[in-house]
Design a protein around this motif. Structure first.
Motif, short mmCIF file in Angstrom:
data_model
loop_
_atom_site.label_atom_id
_atom_site.label_comp_id
_atom_site.label_asym_id
_atom_site.label_seq_id
_atom_site.Cartn_x
_atom_site.Cartn_y
_atom_site.Cartn_z
N THR A 2 0.82 -1.22 0.00
CA THR A 2 0.00 0.00 0.00
C THR A 2 0.86 1.27 0.00
OG1 THR A 2 -1.76 -1.19 1.13
CG2 THR A 2 -1.87 1.21 1.20
N PHE A 3 1.84 1.35 0.90
CA PHE A 3 2.61 2.61 0.93
C PHE A 3 3.57 2.70 -0.25
CE2 PHE A 3 5.86 0.27 3.44
CZ PHE A 3 7.02 0.75 2.85
N ASN A 4 4.04 1.54 -0.73
CA ASN A 4 4.92 1.59 -1.91
C ASN A 4 4.15 2.01 -3.17
OD1 ASN A 4 7.85 0.93 -1.55
ND2 ASN A 4 6.98 -0.78 -0.38
N LEU A 5 2.86 1.66 -3.24
CA LEU A 5 2.04 2.13 -4.38
C LEU A 5 1.97 3.65 -4.36
CD1 LEU A 5 -1.00 -0.37 -4.31
CD2 LEU A 5 0.81 -0.26 -6.05
N ALA A 6 1.82 4.24 -3.17
CA ALA A 6 1.76 5.70 -3.07
C ALA A 6 3.09 6.32 -3.48
CB ALA A 6 1.41 6.11 -1.64
N ASN A 7 4.19 5.67 -3.10
CA ASN A 7 5.50 6.19 -3.50
C ASN A 7 5.68 6.15 -5.02
OD1 ASN A 7 6.06 6.64 -0.86
ND2 ASN A 7 7.59 5.00 -0.63
N LEU A 8 5.21 5.07 -5.62
CA LEU A 8 5.30 4.97 -7.09
C LEU A 8 4.45 6.06 -7.75
CD1 LEU A 8 5.11 1.10 -7.63
CD2 LEU A 8 7.07 2.60 -8.13
N ALA A 9 3.26 6.30 -7.21
CA ALA A 9 2.37 7.32 -7.77
C ALA A 9 3.01 8.70 -7.64
CB ALA A 9 1.02 7.29 -7.06
N TYR A 10 3.66 8.95 -6.51
CA TYR A 10 4.30 10.25 -6.29
C TYR A 10 5.47 10.45 -7.26
CZ TYR A 10 7.54 13.62 -4.26
OH TYR A 10 8.41 14.66 -4.09
N VAL A 11 6.31 9.44 -7.37
CA VAL A 11 7.51 9.57 -8.21
C VAL A 11 7.12 9.70 -9.69
CG1 VAL A 11 9.57 8.33 -9.03
CG2 VAL A 11 9.02 8.37 -6.59
N ASN A 12 6.13 8.91 -10.12
CA ASN A 12 5.74 8.90 -11.54
C ASN A 12 4.69 9.95 -11.90
OD1 ASN A 12 7.25 6.51 -12.72
ND2 ASN A 12 6.28 5.60 -10.92
N LYS A 13 4.14 10.59 -10.85
CA LYS A 13 3.05 11.57 -11.07
C LYS A 13 1.93 10.97 -11.91
CE LYS A 13 5.49 16.00 -10.57
NZ LYS A 13 6.33 15.54 -9.47
N LYS A 14 1.63 9.72 -11.64
CA LYS A 14 0.57 9.01 -12.38
C LYS A 14 -0.18 8.10 -11.42
CE LYS A 14 2.52 8.79 -17.00
NZ LYS A 14 3.53 8.11 -17.79
N PRO A 15 -1.44 7.79 -11.77
CA PRO A 15 -2.14 6.80 -10.95
C PRO A 15 -1.43 5.44 -11.04
CG PRO A 15 -3.64 7.89 -12.49
CD PRO A 15 -2.26 8.28 -12.88
#
Lengths: 513, 176
Positions: A487-500
């Motif tokens: 769950t928190f790694n998904l948020a990190n990926l979304a933040y870094v990639n600026k994508k859902p």
């Protein structure tokens, strides 16, 4: 005669008012009392609450099952774990002995349950902390009237030698996030039980791999979310399951801090000033991370560097998430978006200090949000918004009926006043810093169970040790740990990639975009 | 006329005002006490445990001992009722005002409205140093130096004939 009568009447002037009081109060008082003391269960429309009656498992240790524990990473957190296990530095004992008498703090330590373990080994990439670990292992006084003066903890050059040693039964891992998986996997493969500090892993791939290894080796695994032991979350879970909240549509979680230390800049905190190129094993610290020249900032403020840390989400959201996950059993969201930036603390690493993330759970018909600011320290409990009631939850619970609730239509409570309030008396000493106040309030400090005030970390370690001895199971097991890590790694990926980012639960993979 | 004797010569309005205040405070105490007695299982425990400020430890420790807590509960319930009755009808008014001041001071100190103590679930309103408890304390102090029970209370019948004579005489002097 007249004077006497007038005298008498004056003397009893107030009696008629008392007469009225006596006449009218009975009805009024009954109304008031029935409104005030309306049975709690009746108010919440449940039959009873079981969680507060939970009992502690009696001590499981005996002469034959003394557990030999090795600690990988004796930093700030590592030392806290040792204290819960019954080991403190002689300095602590000295500071807390005044005129031959023990302070309450030391007495509380000596009175805590003796888990019957031996602090048998230590390793750390910082020599100063290795030395301190050895000193702690022979610190002197301990719970249960024992003295920790026998053999000092064995120093291992690295976790590899430790997990291979037959002098160690189980290990605690309290190292930087990027090394969690490799150490936990090596330990599990060597048959050592694992207590792993949160957050579980540095990436989703690591979480998938670790889950596989833990399940295949069958070692007892506990992830270090000690809030699993906090009574308020157990009560909140039961309230939710009994329908007190109705349909939950929004879950809100927060991080608010406004200090340099709170923003995980810790180059000079604690004993970090003592660190230098000669007493730090830089290569061992880097482990699988990209090569970089020796840098004190990177070493001591590693949480701020994505090479080693897991951002505010791994540092703090993982706590909040695990709290609401144990109440609601949310699991992993289907889609996550996150926006924010590193706007204020630019001297260290690449960690955002302002971040908002949304986690969508379509099957549960809800979203969870996470708001983080490291430039504002307002205190906010996690909030769970239901169709019948809203709940503020940390170590306390405040329950507010919804203005349009049907379930509580007959309850006269104002929606802005809590209709249910739970806060355990934990008699905590004065707490100094804002960060530690938030820690206690957040439910990560002491809890109340079976009539006793006990530190949640001790209970969490006890649960792990009891499970190793065949009593019960760990509550923060690899499955809920997996949910946390993904769950928190998904948020990190979304933040870094600026994508859902979408979670593919079949293939256990994140899909960006 | 000596200044100290002025209380023996209240005007009718002064007697009314002092009696009114005395009865109101009596009413408040009596009701507070009765609510506690009539509430099944009422105890001061939660109130004591939630205490804030410099004396919080003392109040919290009261709740730790079963014996002391029972005493506190009993003293609260019946203390409030008896003080309330006493003020209401004006009987043994002086000692009950003093005990009332002591009780109110304890309530005040358990939740002192000092800055920096933060929000508390057990108190309402906005106060800084001065709160309703403190004002009620001040009112009781006022009533004990300007007593009215010997005019409009049962204390009147206990007051020695001599004192009454004095009062009547002075009143006569003032009226002439």
């Amino acid at each position: 005669m007249n004077t006497v009568r007038r005298d008498f009447l004056k003397g009893i002037a107030a009696v008629p008012f008392l007469g009225y009081f006596a006449f009218a109060f009975k009805e009024n008082i009954n109304k008031e009392i029935s409104a005030k003391s309306k049975n709690l269960y009746e108010t919440l429309k449940i039959r009873q609450l079981d969680a507060p009656g939970a009992k502690l498992l009696p001590p499981t240790g005996n002469d034959g099952n003394r557990l030999r524990i090795g600690l990988v990473g004796n930093g700030w957190r590592g030392e806290q774990l040792l204290k819960s296990l019954g080991y403190v530095h002689p300095e602590f004992i000295k500071q807390n002995t005044v005129d031959g008498k023990f302070t309450k703090r030391l007495q509380d330590f000596l009175d805590q349950e003796d888990l019957n373990i031996e602090f048998a080994g230590v390793c750390d990439t910082f020599d100063v902390r290795v030395q301190r670990g050895v000193e702690i292992s022979t610190g002197g006084l301990g719970p249960g009237g024992k003295t920790n003066t026998s053999a000092p903890a064995k120093v291992f050059p690295s976790y590899r030698e430790m997990v291979d040693s037959d002098e160690i039964d189980a290990i605690l891992i309290a190292t930087p996030d990027h090394t969690h998986t490799q150490i936990a996997i090596a330990a599990a493969k060597a048959g050592k039980h694992v207590y792993l500090e949160k957050p579980m892993t540095h990436s989703i791939e690591e979480a998938v791999e670790l889950k596989k290894v833990i399940k295949s080796t069958g070692v007892v695994f506990q992830l270090g979310h000690e809030n699993r032991q906090q009574m308020s979350f157990k009560i909140a879970r039961e309230l939710y399951q009994k329908g007190v909240l109705g349909d939950v549509s929004i879950v809100q979680t927060f991080t608010n801090r406004n200090t340099v230390f709170g923003a995980w800049i810790r180059d000079d905190a604690f004993d970090h000033k003592l660190g230098n190129r000669d007493n730090i094993d830089w290569k061992e610290f880097l482990a699988g991370a990209p090569w970089h020249e020796f840098d004190r900032k990177r070493y001591f403020s590693w949480q701020r560097y994505s090479d080693y840390g897991t951002s505010v989400t791994g540092n703090d959201f993982s706590h909040r998430y695990d709290c609401v996950n144990q109440i609601l059993e949310l699991g992993i969201p289907e889609t996550v978006v996150a926006l924010g930036g590193q706007h204020y603390y630019k001297t260290h690493g690449d960690m955002p200090d302002v971040l908002s993330a949304v986690f969508h759970y379509p099957k549960r018909k809800l979203t969870m949000t996470y708001d983080c600011s490291l430039k504002n320290s307002i205190y906010r409990q996690s909030k769970i918004l239901g169709s019948e009631a809203s709940m503020d939850v940390d170590r306390a619970i405040m329950l507010y009926k919804d203005g349009n609730s049907e379930r509580y239509a007959d309850i006269q409570a104002n929606p802005s006043d809590p209709m249910y309030y739970y806060e355990p008396n934990t008699g905590i000493d004065a707490i100094s810093s804002a960060t530690s106040q938030a820690y206690i309030k957040g439910g990560y400090g002491p809890t109340y169970i079976d009539g006793k005030v006990i530190d949640a970390t001790l209970l969490h370690l006890k649960e792990w040790i009891d499970a190793i001895r065949g009593h019960g199971k760990t509550s923060c097991n690899i499955d809920v740990g997996f949910e946390e890590a993904v769950t928190f790694n998904l948020a990190n990926l979304a933040y870094v990639n600026k994508k859902p980012v979408i979670w593919d639960s079949v293939n256990e993979k994140a899909i960006v975009g | 006329m000596k200044r100290g004797k002025i209380e023996h010569s209240y005007s009718d309005w002064q007697v009314f005002a002092l009696t009114f205040l005395r009865v109101l405070i009596g009413w408040h105490f009596l009701y507070e006490g009765l609510v506690k007695i009539y509430t099944p299982g009422w105890t001061a425990k939660g109130y004591l445990l939630g205490s804030a400020g410099p004396f919080a430890l003392l109040f919290k420790s009261m709740a730790q001992s079963e014996f002391i807590l029972n005493l506190v509960d009993l003293f609260n319930e019946w203390g409030l009722v008896l003080i309330g009755l006493s003020l209401f009808i004006g009987l043994f008014s002086k000692p009950s005002k003093i005990i009332g001041i002591v009780l109110l001071s304890l309530y005040y100190l358990a939740y002192p409205p000092f800055p920096g103590l933060g929000e508390n679930i057990n108190v309402e309103g906005n106060y800084w140093i001065v709160n309703k408890n403190l004002i009620e304390i001040a009112a009781l102090i006022l009533l004990s130096v300007f007593p009215s029970s010997f005019v409009t209370g049962f204390d009147r019948f206990l007051t020695s004939a001599k004192k009454k004579e004095k009062y009547d005489k002075q009143k006569e002097i003032l009226q002439t």
